[in-house]
Design a protein around this motif. Sequence first.
Motif, PDB file in Angstrom:
ATOM      1  N   TYR A 130      62.704  15.073  82.570  1.00  0.00           N
ATOM      2  CA  TYR A 130      63.286  13.868  83.141  1.00  0.00           C
ATOM      3  C   TYR A 130      62.272  12.738  82.982  1.00  0.00           C
ATOM      4  O   TYR A 130      61.120  12.859  83.407  1.00  0.00           O
ATOM      5  N   VAL A 131      62.736  11.647  82.362  1.00  0.00           N
ATOM      6  CA  VAL A 131      61.856  10.543  82.006  1.00  0.00           C
ATOM      7  C   VAL A 131      62.426   9.250  82.569  1.00  0.00           C
ATOM      8  O   VAL A 131      63.645   9.040  82.571  1.00  0.00           O
ATOM      9  N   CYS A 132      61.509   8.365  83.026  1.00  0.00           N
ATOM     10  CA  CYS A 132      61.934   7.058  83.514  1.00  0.00           C
ATOM     11  C   CYS A 132      62.222   6.146  82.325  1.00  0.00           C
ATOM     12  O   CYS A 132      61.373   6.010  81.432  1.00  0.00           O
ATOM     13  N   HIS A 182      59.513   3.342  82.479  1.00  0.00           N
ATOM     14  CA  HIS A 182      58.114   3.780  82.397  1.00  0.00           C
ATOM     15  C   HIS A 182      58.096   5.160  81.742  1.00  0.00           C
ATOM     16  O   HIS A 182      58.158   6.178  82.435  1.00  0.00           O
ATOM     17  N   ILE A 235      56.176   8.401  82.929  1.00  0.00           N
ATOM     18  CA  ILE A 235      56.603   9.181  84.095  1.00  0.00           C
ATOM     19  C   ILE A 235      57.528  10.290  83.599  1.00  0.00           C
ATOM     20  O   ILE A 235      58.663  10.029  83.181  1.00  0.00           O
ATOM     21  N   SER A 247      58.992  14.282  84.544  1.00  0.00           N
ATOM     22  CA  SER A 247      59.136  15.249  85.634  1.00  0.00           C
ATOM     23  C   SER A 247      59.970  16.432  85.151  1.00  0.00           C
ATOM     24  O   SER A 247      60.777  16.316  84.215  1.00  0.00           O
ATOM     25  N   ASN A 303      63.533  10.177  91.219  1.00  0.00           N
ATOM     26  CA  ASN A 303      63.415   8.750  90.991  1.00  0.00           C
ATOM     27  C   ASN A 303      61.994   8.416  90.559  1.00  0.00           C
ATOM     28  O   ASN A 303      61.038   9.106  90.920  1.00  0.00           O
ATOM     29  N   CYS A 304      61.874   7.325  89.805  1.00  0.00           N
ATOM     30  CA  CYS A 304      60.560   6.878  89.359  1.00  0.00           C
ATOM     31  C   CYS A 304      59.759   6.369  90.547  1.00  0.00           C
ATOM     32  O   CYS A 304      60.253   5.529  91.318  1.00  0.00           O
ATOM     33  N   ILE A 353      57.433   4.326  90.511  1.00  0.00           N
ATOM     34  CA  ILE A 353      57.001   2.944  90.300  1.00  0.00           C
ATOM     35  C   ILE A 353      58.124   1.961  90.588  1.00  0.00           C
ATOM     36  O   ILE A 353      57.963   1.029  91.379  1.00  0.00           O
ATOM     37  N   CYS A 354      59.283   2.192  89.934  1.00  0.00           N
ATOM     38  CA  CYS A 354      60.388   1.239  90.087  1.00  0.00           C
ATOM     39  C   CYS A 354      61.567   1.802  90.856  1.00  0.00           C
ATOM     40  O   CYS A 354      62.468   1.048  91.241  1.00  0.00           O
ATOM     41  N   ASN A 393      66.558   6.011  88.477  1.00  0.00           N
ATOM     42  CA  ASN A 393      66.865   7.419  88.269  1.00  0.00           C
ATOM     43  C   ASN A 393      66.242   7.902  86.962  1.00  0.00           C
ATOM     44  O   ASN A 393      66.316   7.232  85.932  1.00  0.00           O
ATOM     45  N   LEU A 394      65.633   9.075  86.988  1.00  0.00           N
ATOM     46  CA  LEU A 394      65.029   9.650  85.794  1.00  0.00           C
ATOM     47  C   LEU A 394      66.115  10.167  84.866  1.00  0.00           C
ATOM     48  O   LEU A 394      67.059  10.829  85.305  1.00  0.00           O
TER      49      LEU A 394
END
Length: 521
Positions: free
Chosen positions: A145-147, A150, A153, A155, A160-161, A163-164, A167-168
Motif C-alpha cells: 500500500y503506497v501513498c 508521498h 510511504i 505499508s 492512511n498516509c 503525512i497527508c 488513503n493508501l
Amino acid sequence: MRNNNQRRHLACLLSLILATGSQWSMQALALTDDSQHHQHPTSVTTQGEYYCPMHPQERSDKPGRCPICGMFLVKDEAAIPPQSPVSETAGATSTLQPKNQDAPSAAPHQHDHALHQPAAANPLKVQKIVSRADNDTGPGGTIKYVCPMHPQIVSDTPGNCPICGMNLEKVNVEMDSPQQAVQVNVSGQMQQALALKTAKTQRATLWHYVETVGEVGYDESQITHIHSRVNGWIEKLAVKSAGDEIKKGQLLYEIYSPDLVNAQDDYLLAQDTLQRSGNKARYQELLRKAGLRLQLLGMSKTQINQLAKTGKTQYRVPFYATNSGYVKKLDIRDGMYLQPATEILSMVSLDKVWVIADVFENEQRWLAKGQTAEISIPAMGIQGLQGKIDYIYPELDPMTRSLRVRVVLPNNGTRLRPNTLARVSLFGGADRQALVIPQEALIQTGKQNRVIVKTADNQFVARPVEVGMMSRGKAQIIKGLDDDEDVVISGQFLLDSEASLKGSLMRLSQPQEAHHAENHH
C-alpha cells in the motif's frame, strides 16, 4: 421687534430638528452593525471552518477527514469571525473544552467513513496494477500500500498516509524471481496521450565513424631555419617582414664578415701558388681544401667559381634562398651583428599541410595508421578533401583527455591556411550484421544502459542492455535484446521511472519474504 422674535423661534426649531435627526441616524447605524455581527457566525457555521486541501468544496464545522481522498481537514483562517479581546478571554475555556471532548469521538467516525469511500481516479497514472476493492494477493505477487502523494510511504496493511492522511493505494508486486523484469502496464488511450513511439531492432552494417574538429598547421618537416656560419654585420636585408613569399634563388641578405674575407684571400693565394708551381698535386690539394672551406662557410659553388675567375675578393657577400616558401619568423634588421647562434629567419613551404584532429579517449581503440579521413573547411567553403591518417600521437592530452591524430593533405595553390579550423571525419572498419537500435531509445544513467521493450499491446518492460559501438544515430546492442523486438524511442523516461518505483517495492518485499520463509522452516 416682532420680526426679531420670529427669527429667534425659527433658529431654535431648526437646531432641535438637526439634533433629533443625528440621534436617529446613529441608532439606525448601530442596529445595522448588530444585525451584521449576528449574521456572520451564521454564515461561518453554514459553510464550515474546516476544508479539504485537495477538494475545497468539502467543508465541515469539526476536524476530520475528507470523504473523497481521506486527507486531514485544515482550518480556514479566513472564515474565523473576529472577536473582541474581552469575549475571547471570557469564552476561551468554554469554547475549547467542548472541542477537546468531541474530537476523540468524531475522529474515529470520520476515519471509518473515509476508509469506505472510493478513491478518486487519477488519469495521469501510467500503471494501475490492481483495484482497491481487490484484497487478494495475485499469483506470485505481494500486496503493498503506497501513498499517491508521498511514494516513500509504503505499508503492508491498508491505512492512511501519516503525512497527508490520504488513503493508501494498493499495488501488486510480482515476486516470482528476484531477477524478473519489472513490467509496466499502459492502456492504449494513455499511450496515445503520452505520444509513445516504438522502433524494431534490426540487423545492419555499422561503420566505425568519428566526426570531430581539427586545426590546419604547418608541415613541420618543411620548416627551414637559416643561420649565419660566420660573425659579421648585415649590410643589406632583402626580406622585410614575416609572411613574405620567397622564391628559390632570391637574395636574402648581404653580410660583411672578416672571416669570409680571409677565407677568400686564402683561396686566391692557393690558386696563385698552384699556377706558379706548374700544377703540382700537392698544391692542387691545397686549393681544394681552400674551396671546401668557403663552401662550409656558406658560399655557393657559383660564387666560388666566380671568385676564381675574377680573382677579386668580395667584401659584401650575398646569400640566396635555397628553396621556396614563406617567411615564418624574422629576427634581424639592417646593420645587426650576427653570430652563428643567431637565427636570421625561418621559412616554411606550404606545398603540404598537417591537419591535427582531437579524438575522444574512448574512440581510440579502433584508430589505425592509413585509415581514410575526410576534411572540410567551412570558413573557406572547401568540402570533401580526402586524406589518410599519417600518424597517431603516443600520448593523450592530460587536460582535454583526447588523442591527437595527424592527417597530411596536399596544398596545391596554398588554399589551406595554417591555424584554420577544420571538420574532420575519420572512417574505420565495419561491423556487419550488427544488432542495432536508434540511439534515442537508450536510457543512459552512467552506471547502466537500459531500454524499454514493448512485450504486448499494453505491457512494457525495462531491460538492461550492453552497448557496443554508436555511430550516426545508431547504437549496437551486444547483449540484452533479440531481433524484431519493439523498443520505445519516445516517452521511455516516464515508463522507466514507473518501472524503477515498482522495482523499489520489489526490493522492499524481498527481505520480508525471506523472513517468512525462515519462520516457516
